[in-house]
Enzyme design. Structure first.
Site, PDB file in Angstrom:
ATOM      1  N   HIS A 121       0.819  -1.221   0.000  1.00  0.00           N
ATOM      2  CA  HIS A 121       0.000   0.000   0.000  1.00  0.00           C
ATOM      3  C   HIS A 121       0.847   1.264   0.000  1.00  0.00           C
ATOM      4  O   HIS A 121       0.344   2.343   0.284  1.00  0.00           O
ATOM      5  CB  HIS A 121      -0.965  -0.017   1.192  1.00  0.00           C
ATOM      6  CG  HIS A 121      -1.965  -1.147   1.121  1.00  0.00           C
ATOM      7  ND1 HIS A 121      -2.597  -1.675   2.213  1.00  0.00           N
ATOM      8  CD2 HIS A 121      -2.424  -1.856   0.051  1.00  0.00           C
ATOM      9  CE1 HIS A 121      -3.414  -2.655   1.835  1.00  0.00           C
ATOM     10  NE2 HIS A 121      -3.316  -2.795   0.536  1.00  0.00           N
ATOM     11  N   CYS A 154       3.640  21.144  -6.482  1.00  0.00           N
ATOM     12  CA  CYS A 154       5.030  20.911  -6.867  1.00  0.00           C
ATOM     13  C   CYS A 154       5.739  22.244  -7.128  1.00  0.00           C
ATOM     14  O   CYS A 154       5.217  23.102  -7.842  1.00  0.00           O
ATOM     15  CB  CYS A 154       5.053  20.047  -8.122  1.00  0.00           C
ATOM     16  SG  CYS A 154       6.704  19.754  -8.770  1.00  0.00           S
ATOM     17  N   ASN A 220      -2.681 -12.552  15.874  1.00  0.00           N
ATOM     18  CA  ASN A 220      -3.579 -11.392  15.804  1.00  0.00           C
ATOM     19  C   ASN A 220      -4.482 -11.376  17.027  1.00  0.00           C
ATOM     20  O   ASN A 220      -4.866 -12.420  17.529  1.00  0.00           O
ATOM     21  CB  ASN A 220      -4.448 -11.461  14.529  1.00  0.00           C
ATOM     22  CG  ASN A 220      -5.193 -10.171  14.274  1.00  0.00           C
ATOM     23  OD1 ASN A 220      -4.576  -9.106  14.190  1.00  0.00           O
ATOM     24  ND2 ASN A 220      -6.509 -10.237  14.169  1.00  0.00           N
TER      25      ASN A 220
HETATM   26 ZN   LIG Z   1       6.037  18.499 -10.634  1.00  0.00          ZN
END
Ligand SMILES: [Zn+2]
Length: 250
Positions: A121, A154, A220
């Site tokens: 993940h 960004c 678990n």
């Molecule tokens: Zn970028």
């Protein structure tokens, strides 16, 4: 040694390629909340709000997402005795690798080599620009958030930034799936730690090892979806039971 740990050690006796599969339960002792447990994050937050489509289309979802990352403390978390026990098992040479559902990077922080870990993940410590692919540490982005940027973009191309974590509605990274199933092919046993084994396709990793006829050992607290297939079950906190199990395997 208690009976559950003894039975688990017996089920894994003589196995040389144990695949370790981990979920949120291995990291709770590090202070990282279990998303799906009774106290889990999804009991307070609607997961439907954090799909990839929402993230891409809504600045408000991105703002909430960065705010939750900043408040989760998962970037400051430290590995616990269960992560260290997995590393010790690796060093005995009896482990084929570790496939994890966790995004916290704590196996590597506990000394497990990066090529021995498959993060199905993703990893919350890294962030990428979805337009130019530029990569950075998530901490850099969170510093911008705490400096007042609600939806940081960004700095090179102004693209949307996203942690390298699989969101709801996203497929798992192909390279991670391929590496996980090459470990499954080599495995001669699987030790599943801290997962309810209910989230697919991740849970197909331990399932396929068990279907091949090799032992599945489950550690678990509480029931899992694959209990019926288990050769042995330990119902105890991972940090308490795993060091004892690894000692018994040496
Ligand atoms: Zn970028």
């Amino acid at each position: 040694m208690d009976d559950q740990i003894r039975a688990a050690a017996e089920a894994l006796a003589g196995r040389r390629n144990i695949l370790v599969f981990t979920g949120a339960g291995i990291s709770t002792e590090s202070g990282i909340p279990d998303f799906r447990g009774p106290q889990g994050v999804w009991t307070r937050v609607d997961p439907g709000e954090f799909t990839i489509d929402r993230y891409l289309s809504s600045a408000e979802t991105r703002r909430r997402s960065w705010e939750m990352r900043a408040g989760s403390g998962s970037l400051d978390a430290k590995p616990n005795r269960a992560h260290r026990a997995v590393t010790r098992l690796w060093k005995t040479g009896r482990m084929v690798g570790c496939v994890t559902q966790n995004i916290d990077g704590l196996h590597q922080r506990a000394g497990l080599p990066g090529d021995a870990v498959v993060e199905l993940h993703g990893n919350v410590r890294r962030t990428s620009c979805l337009r130019c692919g530029d990569r950075m540490a998530t901490t850099e982005v969170l510093e911008r958030v705490s400096g007042g940027e609600e939806d940081p973009h960004c700095l090179s191309c102004n693209g949307i930034l996203k942690t390298d974590v699989v969101f709801f509605g996203e497929v798992l990274p192909e390279s991670a799936i391929a590496r996980a199933f090459s470990m499954v092919a080599e495995a001669d046993a699987v030790l599943a730690i801290g997962s309810t084994l209910s989230v697919f396709p991740a849970a197909s990793v331990p399932l396929e090892v068990a279907r091949a006829g090799d032992p599945l050992v489950i550690l678990n607290q509480g029931p899992t979806e694959l209990d019926e297939l288990a050769a042995a079950r330990i119902e105890r906190p991972a940090g308490d039971a795993l060091p004892k199990l690894v000692r018994a395997l040496r």
